[in-house]
Write an enzyme that holds these catalytic residues in place. Structure first.
Site, PDB file in Angstrom:
ATOM      1  N   HIS A 137       1.334   3.994   1.942  1.00  0.00           N
ATOM      2  CA  HIS A 137       1.788   4.796   3.075  1.00  0.00           C
ATOM      3  C   HIS A 137       3.316   4.942   3.077  1.00  0.00           C
ATOM      4  CE1 HIS A 137      -2.153   4.232   5.554  1.00  0.00           C
ATOM      5  NE2 HIS A 137      -2.227   5.212   4.682  1.00  0.00           N
ATOM      6  N   HIS A 171       4.005  -4.348  11.075  1.00  0.00           N
ATOM      7  CA  HIS A 171       4.391  -3.673  12.314  1.00  0.00           C
ATOM      8  C   HIS A 171       4.495  -4.652  13.480  1.00  0.00           C
ATOM      9  CE1 HIS A 171       3.937   0.566  11.006  1.00  0.00           C
ATOM     10  NE2 HIS A 171       3.047   0.057  10.174  1.00  0.00           N
ATOM     11  N   ASP A 204      -0.627  -3.703   6.406  1.00  0.00           N
ATOM     12  CA  ASP A 204      -1.258  -3.185   7.624  1.00  0.00           C
ATOM     13  C   ASP A 204      -2.738  -3.555   7.711  1.00  0.00           C
ATOM     14  OD1 ASP A 204       1.185  -2.089   8.156  1.00  0.00           O
ATOM     15  OD2 ASP A 204       0.556  -0.003   8.005  1.00  0.00           O
ATOM     16  N   HIS A 247      -7.770  -0.601   5.344  1.00  0.00           N
ATOM     17  CA  HIS A 247      -6.741   0.308   5.854  1.00  0.00           C
ATOM     18  C   HIS A 247      -6.515   1.416   4.824  1.00  0.00           C
ATOM     19  CE1 HIS A 247      -3.207   1.515   8.137  1.00  0.00           C
ATOM     20  NE2 HIS A 247      -2.447   1.391   7.057  1.00  0.00           N
ATOM     21  N   ASP A 255       5.639   4.951   5.237  1.00  0.00           N
ATOM     22  CA  ASP A 255       6.481   4.038   6.020  1.00  0.00           C
ATOM     23  C   ASP A 255       6.588   2.653   5.389  1.00  0.00           C
ATOM     24  OD1 ASP A 255       3.716   3.697   6.768  1.00  0.00           O
ATOM     25  OD2 ASP A 255       4.338   2.587   8.542  1.00  0.00           O
ATOM     26  N   HIS A 256       5.950   2.482   4.227  1.00  0.00           N
ATOM     27  CA  HIS A 256       6.059   1.221   3.486  1.00  0.00           C
ATOM     28  C   HIS A 256       6.718   1.376   2.121  1.00  0.00           C
ATOM     29  CE1 HIS A 256       3.490  -1.416   6.109  1.00  0.00           C
ATOM     30  NE2 HIS A 256       3.233  -0.215   6.587  1.00  0.00           N
ATOM     31  N   HIS A 274       0.843  -1.196   0.000  1.00  0.00           N
ATOM     32  CA  HIS A 274       0.000   0.000   0.000  1.00  0.00           C
ATOM     33  C   HIS A 274       0.874   1.241   0.000  1.00  0.00           C
ATOM     34  CE1 HIS A 274       0.714  -0.609   4.306  1.00  0.00           C
ATOM     35  NE2 HIS A 274       0.247   0.594   4.578  1.00  0.00           N
TER      36      HIS A 274
END
Length: 254
Positions: A54, A164, A126, A109, A56-57, A52
């Site tokens: 985001h 995570h 996530d 998400h 942080d990915h 996805h």
């Protein structure tokens, strides 16, 4: 085949799947540093899989491509994700260096979230966490519950590779929802011990999650009673039960 979660940021994992020669898939590299460090120890990236959009990915992808410009980057159909060499969706197949994965669309998400299932693993980003699930940033409760139901239909031995390290905190919430669940009690104690030793609590297995994760257990009697106590009535259906459980978790502080 070696599966390894590389810690990133405060609690992210960048997953790597390597063969005996060190050739590796890289999943959701939110930063490049951990992958570059692993490369210094012999890891040889051959492709990047993204679940996805985001940051942080995906934020490490550009730096990794500077070092390995020919890497395939396989991503969902989402213009917010750059660098993709291939866009994939539900039912598409991915084959790299002999590894085979099928793509599952799992919105909730985010609307374009996907998972990669194969080789006894599912890289689920996530959407599904150990003892929990992701927040609903873009999707609806009905979408997220349908996505979790889709993941829950995989074989029980499937290893859950999520994005995570949330297991201990999720366990505190889950234990409040279903305090009589002995399997959950064992899992939370195991997770605390592992983290005290500096070890990852992941991957989990789907069978373990089905026995312990309240977001996969909204029909379990004790979970349902806890939700009813929160609502002050019986939920109209499983979607409302899930939605209330997610709202409860959103406000939970350990």
């Amino acid at each position: 085949m070696q599966l390894r979660p590389l810690p990133a940021f405060a609690d992210n994992y960048i997953w790597t799947l390597a063969d005996e020669a060190g050739r590796a898939l890289i999943v959701d590299p939110g930063e490049a540093g951990p992958v570059l460090a692993a490369a210094g120890e012999g890891l040889q990236p051959v492709a990047i899989l993204l679940t996805h959009h985001h940051p942080d990915h995906i934020s490490g992808v550009g730096d990794l491509l500077q070092k390995w410009p020919d890497l395939a980057v396989i991503a969902p159909n989402d213009p917010r994700i750059g660098h993709a060499t291939r866009r994939v969706g539900e039912g598409h197949g991915v084959e790299i260096e002999g590894w085979r994965f099928s793509v599952m669309e799992i919105p909730g998400h985010t609307l374009s979230h996907i998972a990669f299932h194969g080789e006894g693993l599912v890289f689920c980003g996530d959407t599904l966490f150990s003892l929990g699930c992701g927040r609903l940033f873009e999707g609806t409760p009905a979408q997220m519950q349908a996505s979790l139901t889709k993941l829950a239909s995989l074989p029980g031995e499937t290893r859950i590779c999520c994005g995570h390290e949330y297991t201990v905190n999720n366990g505190r919430f889950a234990s409040m929802v279903e305090p009589g669940n002995l399997a959950l009690r064992r899992r939370t104690e195991e997770a605390r011990t592992m983290r005290d030793r500096g070890l990852p609590t992941l991957p989990s297995t789907l069978a373990n999650e089905l026995a312990t994760n309240p977001f996969l257990r909204v029909e379990a009697p004790e979970v349902r009673r806890s939700i009813e106590a929160r609502l002050g009535r019986s939920p109209d259906d499983s979607v409302e039960a899930f939605a209330e459980l997610r709202r409860w978790k959103d406000g939970f502080t350990s």
